[in-house]
Design a protein around this motif. Structure first.
Motif, short mmCIF file in Angstrom:
data_model
loop_
_atom_site.label_atom_id
_atom_site.label_comp_id
_atom_site.label_asym_id
_atom_site.label_seq_id
_atom_site.Cartn_x
_atom_site.Cartn_y
_atom_site.Cartn_z
N ALA A 254 4.97 -0.27 1.57
CA ALA A 254 3.60 -0.29 1.07
C ALA A 254 3.15 1.10 0.63
CB ALA A 254 2.66 -0.85 2.14
N MET B 79 4.87 1.85 -2.69
CA MET B 79 4.27 1.06 -3.77
C MET B 79 2.86 1.57 -4.10
SD MET B 79 6.62 -0.94 -4.84
CE MET B 79 5.61 -1.86 -6.01
N SER B 80 2.16 2.09 -3.09
CA SER B 80 0.84 2.67 -3.37
C SER B 80 0.97 3.88 -4.28
CB SER B 80 0.16 3.07 -2.06
OG SER B 80 -0.11 1.93 -1.27
N LEU B 81 1.95 4.72 -4.00
CA LEU B 81 2.19 5.87 -4.88
C LEU B 81 2.60 5.41 -6.27
CD1 LEU B 81 4.10 8.22 -2.38
CD2 LEU B 81 1.70 8.36 -3.08
N SER B 82 3.43 4.37 -6.31
CA SER B 82 3.85 3.82 -7.60
C SER B 82 2.65 3.31 -8.40
CB SER B 82 4.85 2.68 -7.37
OG SER B 82 5.21 2.06 -8.59
N ASN B 83 1.77 2.55 -7.73
CA ASN B 83 0.59 2.04 -8.42
C ASN B 83 -0.32 3.17 -8.88
OD1 ASN B 83 0.21 -0.91 -6.29
ND2 ASN B 83 1.34 -0.65 -8.18
N LYS B 84 -0.43 4.22 -8.06
CA LYS B 84 -1.36 5.31 -8.41
C LYS B 84 -0.80 6.22 -9.49
CE LYS B 84 -4.90 6.19 -6.30
NZ LYS B 84 -6.21 5.54 -6.61
N PHE B 85 0.50 6.50 -9.44
CA PHE B 85 1.06 7.52 -10.33
C PHE B 85 2.01 6.97 -11.39
CE2 PHE B 85 -0.14 9.63 -6.37
CZ PHE B 85 -0.92 10.67 -6.84
N PHE C 97 -3.10 11.21 -2.73
CA PHE C 97 -4.04 10.58 -3.68
C PHE C 97 -5.08 11.60 -4.16
CE2 PHE C 97 -3.82 5.70 -2.93
CZ PHE C 97 -2.48 5.72 -3.26
N PRO D 83 -10.42 5.24 -7.05
CA PRO D 83 -9.78 4.01 -6.56
C PRO D 83 -9.38 3.12 -7.74
CG PRO D 83 -11.81 4.42 -5.37
CD PRO D 83 -11.78 5.40 -6.51
N ASP D 84 -8.24 2.47 -7.62
CA ASP D 84 -7.77 1.58 -8.68
C ASP D 84 -6.92 0.49 -8.06
OD1 ASP D 84 -5.42 2.89 -8.03
OD2 ASP D 84 -5.25 3.99 -9.92
N ALA E 105 -4.11 0.63 -6.91
CA ALA E 105 -3.34 1.10 -5.75
C ALA E 105 -4.05 0.67 -4.47
CB ALA E 105 -3.17 2.62 -5.80
N GLU E 106 -5.35 0.93 -4.38
CA GLU E 106 -6.09 0.57 -3.18
C GLU E 106 -6.22 -0.95 -3.05
OE1 GLU E 106 -6.89 2.98 -5.23
OE2 GLU E 106 -7.08 4.79 -4.01
N ASN F 33 -4.05 -3.27 -4.19
CA ASN F 33 -2.77 -3.84 -3.78
C ASN F 33 -2.41 -3.50 -2.34
OD1 ASN F 33 -2.26 -5.07 -6.23
ND2 ASN F 33 -1.17 -3.31 -7.08
N LEU F 34 -2.87 -2.35 -1.88
CA LEU F 34 -2.56 -1.96 -0.50
C LEU F 34 -3.13 -2.99 0.48
CD1 LEU F 34 -1.35 0.00 1.53
CD2 LEU F 34 -3.42 1.41 1.35
#
Lengths: 541, 541
Positions: A380, A383-389, B361, B366-367, B369-370, B372-373
Motif C-alpha cells: 500500500a 502504491m501510494s507513492l506510485s499514485n502520487k508521483f 508526500f 491530496p489526490d 493517492a489518499e 486509494n490508500l
C-alpha cells in the motif's frame, strides 16, 4: 546489383503493438539505411511489423483494417529504390491472414499468407488468422526469392514448396520470443532446412519487450549448405546485411556476433523487457520495495540498468523483524547505482491495523495473517507513492515463489511489471553474480546470507520449503515438462518433497492469476504460456 | 423399447474439472437414474464430462491419459443395462481429440471425434485438440442414432454428414457457457438444423460454475420438424428424458420449462457461479466489504443466496468520509439475510499510514493517492480476516468499473472471485430490484441514493464519469462489439464521452489483468473472452 549477387538487409526493429504510424515510420527509416548506407537490394521486416506482435484481440477492432490499409498504401508509395518485404495483417472479407507484402517501385509485386499458425504455448494464432496455402516467390534481377513467415520454417512444407516454386533464397519473417537456449534451436533448424532444400535462408526477427514476451532479435542467415553467414546481436535493433551469390548462396565475410552466456542473455532480456514496459507505458520511473534481499537487489540492478539510476526509486520499509544489515545493504546498493533511496518504517501502520483487527482476531495465535499484513502495508505504501508521483511499482518476486505461492497477494506481489517472474531463485543468484562481473553493484552479503522473508523472528525460507536447489528442479519438471508426480520421483527426488511442491503449485493458481505480467525467459512461463484452471482437482497427475 | 420408440435421457450434470473419479461416479449415478427411474434406452452426458470443461493445459499433464483410460474402462464395465454416450478427451499417440464414446453392454460400440473446434471468445480448442473427420452413427434396436459435439451443431457439415450416414436422431454433447440471450440462439439453431436435415436433435449441456464460466444447462430437444420437445431448467443438475418416434421424432407430452426473465437468469447464474467457486475451492465461507453501496449490497445478496447467510461475513470499514446511512443500510441488509456483520473503522490505520508517508508526500495536494490508500487499507483488513479465518474475499466491482478503472487495484479489487465482474452498473440496479421481488432484502435507500465511492467529501461517481445510462452502452459498443470511436459516435453518443470512455478502457487494461476472475454473463466479458495487450497504442481504432 550484379547478376548473381544479392544483398538482403534484415531490419531488426523494435516495433510497438498498435502504433501503426510509428512502426511505418521506423520501417521507412530502416529502409533508407538499408538502401543508402548498405546499398541493399532488399529490406526484410519482421513478422507483423506494421502492427506489432502479438496484437491479440486488437485484431478484431472494427477500425483496424482501414488503418492498416492506409499505412500499407503509404509504405508502398514511399519505400522507393529498394524492394521491401513487409509483415502485416491482411483483411480479406471476414478473414484475417498473417501476411507479407513485397513492395517494389510503388507497387505490391507479391504477396504471402502464413501457412503454419502456432496455437500452443504463448501463441494463439488460430484465434484470429486463417491459413494460407500458396508459396510466394518473386523475381529481382535474375534471382528468385521466396517468402515465408515464422512457424512456416519450423515445419517441412513451406520451404520445400518455395523451393519447388523456384526460390533460391528464402526470407523468413519472424516475431520469435526469447527463451533460454532458443538460438541454438533456431540455427540448427535453419541449417537443416537449408541443406534439405538447397536454399539459402534469411531469418529476420524483431526485438523488444511486449508485456509477457521479450523478442531477442538475433536475426541470422545460413547459406545453401547450412553454414551460418550472419548472426545479429541480441536485444538491440539495427539493420544487418547478408550477401548471397547464386552459386553458394553467400559471399564476403560472414558477420557473426558471438553468442553470449545464458546469464548474460537472460539478464539483458530482463533489462530490455523492463525498459520497454516502463517507457512505452509512459512512466517517469520505477519504484522498488528494497528489502535487502537478493530478489529486490537484482530487480534494482535490472531497473537501474534499464532506466538509469536516476529514474529508479528504492524504498526500504523495515519492520520489527527486519535485520539492520538489510537496510544497510539496500542503501549501499542504491548509492552504488545512483538510485534514489528512502526508508519508510511500517511499525506505526502495522500497530494501528493490528489494533483495528484485535477485536475480531481475539486471542488467536499469530500466523500468516500477521505476516501478510506487513507485506500488504508495504504494498500500500509503494502504491501510494506510485499514485502520487507516477512511477510504476516493479514486483520483485521470482518464479520459485510464484510457483509455490511464497509471496503475498496484494503485498509484495503489488506492481505493474514483475521482471523476475520467470527467473528461478537459483538463477536469481546466478544473475546477481553475473551482474557484478559487469561492475560490483550488489553487496556481497546480499548474495551470501540465507534467504528470509523477515516477516517473523528468525524466519528462513527453508522453514517451510525444500532447499532451492531441490525446489527449482522439481518446479521445472512439474511446470515446464508437465511431468507427473511419479515421473518426477523417478528423476531422483523424494516423494514427500515432490508432493509438497506439486500441491503448492496447484493451490496457488489463484495467486498467479492476479500476478503482474513479467517476461518469459524459460521454456514454460507462468501466464499466457501456461493456462491452468483455478477450480480443479488433479492430485497426482 | 418399442421398435420405433426410443427414450433418451439427458444427464445435465455439474461435473468438476480434473475430478475424473468424482465425475465418473456422478455419471454412474445419473445412468442408474436414467435406467431405473426413467427406463431410458440411452443416457447422454455433456461434452468432456469425464474431465470437466474447460480443462485448458491440464490436458497436457503426462499423467492424464492413463487416468482417463482407467476411468473409461471402469465406466465401460459398470454402466450396464443402458447405452451411454460419454464425452472425454481421447489420447491417440501425440494427438488429443475432443471425443465421445458410445458404451453398451460392457463394450465401446462407437466413437466420435469432434470436427469443429471453436478457437474464439472463451474457447481455445485448437490449442489442444485435433479435428475428427468422420460421422458417428450407432444402432440401437431398429433405430440409428448420430453423435456430434457442441460446435459441430453450429456449422452445417456434421449434422448433414450424420444424416447421410443414416442417423434419425442426433445427440449433441455440450459444454456451452451461459450468456444472456444464449438459449434463444441455441433453440433457433437446433430448429433450423433439424428441419434442414429432417433429424430430431437432443442437446445435453452441463451446469455449474468454472472460474470465468458458468454453464446453464437448459438441455433441450427438437423433433424433426424443429418443434421444441424438451427444455430442462437452468442452473440445476438432473436427468431429463425425451421420447422420439421413428415417424415424427417425438411422442408424448413435451416437457418444457418456461424461460425466465433475463434478470432471473443472470441472478441465478451469479449465484451458481459463486456457490461453485467457494465450495469447490474449499472455503468455509465468503467475506464481503460492505460499503452500504449498491454493488456490495447485491454481492451480499448473491453470496447469501449461494452459501446461506451464516457462511457470509460482511464487514463495514467506515472512514471519515463514510455517511452514517451507509453503515446503517449495510447492517440492515445483513440482519435481513442472516449474514454476520462487523465494523472495522479504518481511521487509525489511515492516519498512521498518512503520517508514515508525510515526509515523502510533503505539501502535495491530496489526490487519488489518499483515496486509494483508504481502499487498500480496507483490502488489507479483509485479506487479514481471510488469512486468519479462511473465508474467501468476494470483490464487489462491476463491469462498468472494470472497464473504466473506477476501482482500486489491491483495494476494492481484492478478492478471490468477483461475482459482478461482467455486470454493468445499470444491471446491478436491475438485479437488485429483481432480487427484492423474491423477498425484500436490499434496503430501498441503497437502490435510490446516488452512487459514490465515499473516498472524499461529497464525492459522486458522476464527478468524473458520464451517467451510467450513457457510460454502459458506450462500453458495450466498444468492448462487446469492438466498435470504433467513429462507429460509436454514429450510434448517437457525444464524441467527448466516447473518447473519454474508450481512453479509460484502454488505459486500464493493466488493472483488469490483475483482477479476480468472475463469471461471464454478457456476449463479451473481460478476461479469457477478451484478450488485449497492456502495452499498446491504438487511439481511435
Amino acid at each position: 546489383m550484379g547478376e548473381s549477387s544479392l544483398r538482403i538487409a534484415l531490419a531488426q526493429l523494435n516495433v510497438w503493438v498498435g502504433d501503426i504510424e510509428g512502426n511505418a515510420r521506423q520501417m521507412m527509416e530502416a529502409a533508407a539505411t538499408a538502401r543508402d548506407r548498405d546499398h541493399a537490394d532488399i529490406v526484410a521486416f519482421p513478422e507483423m511489423a506494421l502492427l506489432g506482435y502479438p496484437p491479440d484481440d486488437l485484431l478484431l477492432r472494427r477500425g483496424l483494417p482501414d488503418a492498416i490499409e492506409s499505412a500499407l498504401a503509404l509504405l508502398t508509395e514511399q519505400l522507393t529504390g529498394i524492394t521491401a518485404v513487409v509483415g502485416y495483417p491482411e483483411y480479406a472479407g471476414e478473414d484475417i491472414y498473417n501476411a507479407a507484402a513485397v513492395i517494389s517501385d510503388g507497387e505490391r509485386v507479391a504477396h504471402y499468407r502464413k501457412q503454419c499458425l502456432p496455437n500452443y504455448g504463448v501463441f494463439d494464432e488460430r484465434r484470429h488468422y486463417r491459413s494460407g496455402d500458396a508459396p510466394c516467390v518473386f523475381e529481382l534481377g535474375k534471382r528468385r526469392i521466396g517468402v515465408t513467415i515464422c512457424e512456416d520454417i519450423w515445419e517441412q512444407g513451406p520451404a520445400a514448396q518455395a523451393k519447388a516454386a523456384g526460390a533460391e533464397v528464402l526470407i523468413n519473417l519472424n516475431a520469435s520470443p526469447f527463451h533460454v537456449e532458443k538460438q541454438g534451436e533456431r540455427e540448427g533448424l535453419l541449417a537443416q532446412r537449408a541443406k534439405a532444400n538447397d536454399l539459402a535462408i534469411c531469418y529476420v526477427n524483431c526485438v523488444g519487450g511486449q508485456d509477457e514476451l521479450v523478442f531477442d532479435g538475433r536475426s541470422c542467415a545460413v547459406d545453401r549448405s547450412g553454414q551460418l553467414t550472419l548472426r545479429a546481436p541480441a536485444f538491440e535493433s539495427g539493420v544487418f546485411c547478408v550477401d548471397t551469390q547464386a552459386q553458394s548462396g553467400t559471399q564476403g565475410t560472414p558477420s557473426i556476433v558471438a553468442e553470449e552466456s545464458d546469464e548474460a542473455l537472460i539478464y539483458d532480456a530482463l533489462v530490455r523487457a523492463t525498459r520497454d514496459y516502463v517507457d512505452r507505458n509512459g512512466f517517469p520511473g520505477a519504484l522498488i520495495g528494497a528489502s535487502g534481499g537478493i530478489d529486490s537487489a537484482l530487480a534494482m540492478a535490472i531497473a537501474a540498468d534499464a532506466l538509469g539510476g536516476d529514474r529508479v526509486w528504492a524504498v526500504s520499509m523495515p519492520s520489527r523483524y527486519t535485520a539492520d544489515i538489510s537496510n544497510v545493504d539496500a542503501a549501499d546498493q542504491a548509492e552504488r547505482m545512483g538510485v534514489h533511496y528512502d526508508e519508510l518504517p511500517i511499525e506505526d501502520g502495522f500497530s494501528a491495523l493490528l489494533n483495528t483487527l484485535a477485536p475480531l482476531f481475539g486471542d488467536r495465535e499469530p500466523d500468516t495473517a500477521e505476516e501478510n499484513l506487513q507485506s500488504r502495508i508495504r504494498g500500500a505504501l509503494l502504491m501510494s507513492l506510485s499514485n502520487k508521483f507516477g512511477h510504476v511499482v516493479l514486483a520483485t518476486g521470482n518464479k520459485s515463489e510464484m510457483a509455490v505461492g511464497y509471496a503475498t497477494l496484494y503485498g509484495d506481489m503489488c506492481g505493474g511489471f514483475a521482471p523476475l517472474k520467470d527467473v528461478y531463485k537459483t538463477w536469481v543468484y546466478r544473475l546477481a553474480k553475473f551482474r557484478n562481473t559487469r561492475g560490483d553493484v550488489i553487496p556481497e552479503r546480499v548474495i551470501t546470507r540465507p534467504p528470509s522473508a523477515e516477516l517473523r523472528d528468525d524466519q528462513a525460507d527453508t522453514d517451510t520449503l525444500p532447499e532451492y536447489d531441490v525446489l527449482d528442479p522439481i518446479i521445472e519438471a512439474y511446470v515446464e515438462d508437465g511431468e507427473s508426480i511419479e515421473g518426477i520421483c523417478a528423476r531422483g527426488f523424494a516423494e514427500d518433497d515432490v508432493r509438497q511442491v506439486a500441491g503448492l503449485i496447484r493451490r496457488n493458481e489463484y495467486k498467479r492469476r492476479q500476478a503482474a505480467p513479467g517476461p518469459k525467459v524459460t521454456r514454460r512461463a507462468f501466464g499466457r504460456d501456461r493456462r491452468y484452471p483455478i477450480t480443479a482437482v488433479y492430485g497426482d497427475l
